[in-house]
Design a protein around this motif. Structure first.
Motif, PDB file in Angstrom:
ATOM      1  N   ARG A   1       0.909  -1.255  -0.041  1.00 43.64           N
ATOM      2  CA  ARG A   1      -0.242  -0.084  -0.140  1.00 43.64           C
ATOM      3  C   ARG A   1       1.093   1.170  -0.088  1.00 43.64           C
ATOM      4  N   GLY A   2       0.524   2.211  -0.716  1.00 46.56           N
ATOM      5  CA  GLY A   2       1.275   3.535  -0.917  1.00 46.56           C
ATOM      6  C   GLY A   2       1.931   3.595  -2.211  1.00 46.56           C
ATOM      7  N   VAL A   3       2.093   2.307  -2.734  1.00 51.22           N
ATOM      8  CA  VAL A   3       2.777   2.366  -4.078  1.00 51.22           C
ATOM      9  C   VAL A   3       1.753   2.653  -5.268  1.00 51.22           C
ATOM     10  N   ALA A   4       2.186   3.690  -6.013  1.00 55.91           N
ATOM     11  CA  ALA A   4       1.106   4.144  -7.145  1.00 55.91           C
ATOM     12  C   ALA A   4       1.253   3.238  -8.354  1.00 55.91           C
ATOM     13  N   GLU A   5       0.390   2.716  -8.446  1.00 55.57           N
ATOM     14  CA  GLU A   5       0.151   1.780  -9.943  1.00 55.57           C
ATOM     15  C   GLU A   5      -0.007   2.487 -11.038  1.00 55.57           C
ATOM     16  N   PHE A   6      -0.570   3.612 -10.967  1.00 54.89           N
ATOM     17  CA  PHE A   6      -0.679   4.548 -12.202  1.00 54.89           C
ATOM     18  C   PHE A   6       1.223   4.838 -12.608  1.00 54.89           C
ATOM     19  N   ASP A   7       2.057   5.362 -11.657  1.00 52.89           N
ATOM     20  CA  ASP A   7       3.225   5.475 -11.888  1.00 52.89           C
ATOM     21  C   ASP A   7       3.947   4.284 -12.245  1.00 52.89           C
ATOM     22  N   TYR A   8       3.859   2.912 -11.611  1.00 52.32           N
ATOM     23  CA  TYR A   8       4.369   1.866 -12.058  1.00 52.32           C
ATOM     24  C   TYR A   8       4.173   1.305 -13.286  1.00 52.32           C
ATOM     25  N   ALA A   9       2.671   1.522 -13.625  1.00 53.39           N
ATOM     26  CA  ALA A   9       2.588   1.147 -15.131  1.00 53.39           C
ATOM     27  C   ALA A   9       2.876   2.311 -16.179  1.00 53.39           C
ATOM     28  N   ASP A  10       3.394   3.376 -15.904  1.00 53.75           N
ATOM     29  CA  ASP A  10       3.531   4.740 -16.678  1.00 53.75           C
ATOM     30  C   ASP A  10       2.295   4.984 -17.499  1.00 53.75           C
TER      31      ASP A  10
END
Length: 202
Positions: A97-106
């Motif tokens: 939790r806290g990791v932004a999937e939007f950023d992770y997947a560009d």
């Protein structure tokens, strides 16, 4: 063959998800009260009413999407097109939790109009939803399953005009992605039409 699911199937892999397929993918974006944003795909997703327009997704366990939707009462269901399939899979990562999937997947976020969760900017369509109920299905013996079903009324619909042709949403152009069994997916590339019969008119 015949098998009883409670007793096992004896196959190398469970065929249940391959049998009930293809299943549309609800790419669910949510935000909690602290402002943390989550994006995750759910293949247990569908619509079950048009008036009003209601969709649902089912989370197997207490995952962020269901937890955030329950906390704030809102979610967005983004459509997965063929060109977004690989990025969709990246958002399925078991990140803390806290990791932004939007950023992770560009992926780029776009603001919603009527709900707080952002939508996937590149998605051909997105459904802004407000939670109507949350269900926890029971097994035959009355015990609660691990599933959490979140139903929401669609209060706003975004459609990318590039996918509208003569007023019809072009599913083949979008290449709507569906989940099959195992590690398999399908993309709509061929469409055929059939008309339902009307009694006494055929």
């Amino acid at each position: 063959m015949f098998y009883e699911p409670a007793k096992g199937h004896g196959l190398p892999h469970d065929p249940s998800k391959a049998i009930v397929a293809p299943r549309p993918i609800g790419w669910i974006s949510t935000v909690n009260k602290a402002g943390e944003i989550n994006l995750a795909p759910y293949s247990f997703f569908n619509a079950f009413s048009t008036r009003p327009f209601i969709v649902w997704f089912s989370s197997e366990g207490e995952k962020d999407s269901a937890t955030f939707a329950e906390e704030t009462g809102e979610f967005v269901a983004n459509l997965v097109s063929r060109d977004l399939a690989e990025k969709m899979v990246r958002t399925a990562v078991d990140a803390p939790r806290g990791v932004a999937e939007f950023d992770y997947a560009d992926l780029t976020m776009a603001p919603s109009r009527l709900v707080a969760p952002p939508r996937v900017a590149a998605a051909p369509a997105a459904l802004e939803c407000r939670v109507t109920e949350i269900l926890r299905p029971k097994a035959l013996d009355g015990t609660l399953t691990s599933a959490i079903v979140v139903a929401g009324e669609v209060v706003g619909v975004h459609i990318d005009d590039a996918f509208l042709k003569d007023g019809i949403f072009d599913i083949a152009k979008a290449g709507n992605v569906g989940r099959l069994g195992y590690m398999d997916y399908a993309s709509v590339s061929e469409i055929f039409s059939m008309h339902r019969p009307r009694w006494g008119k055929d």
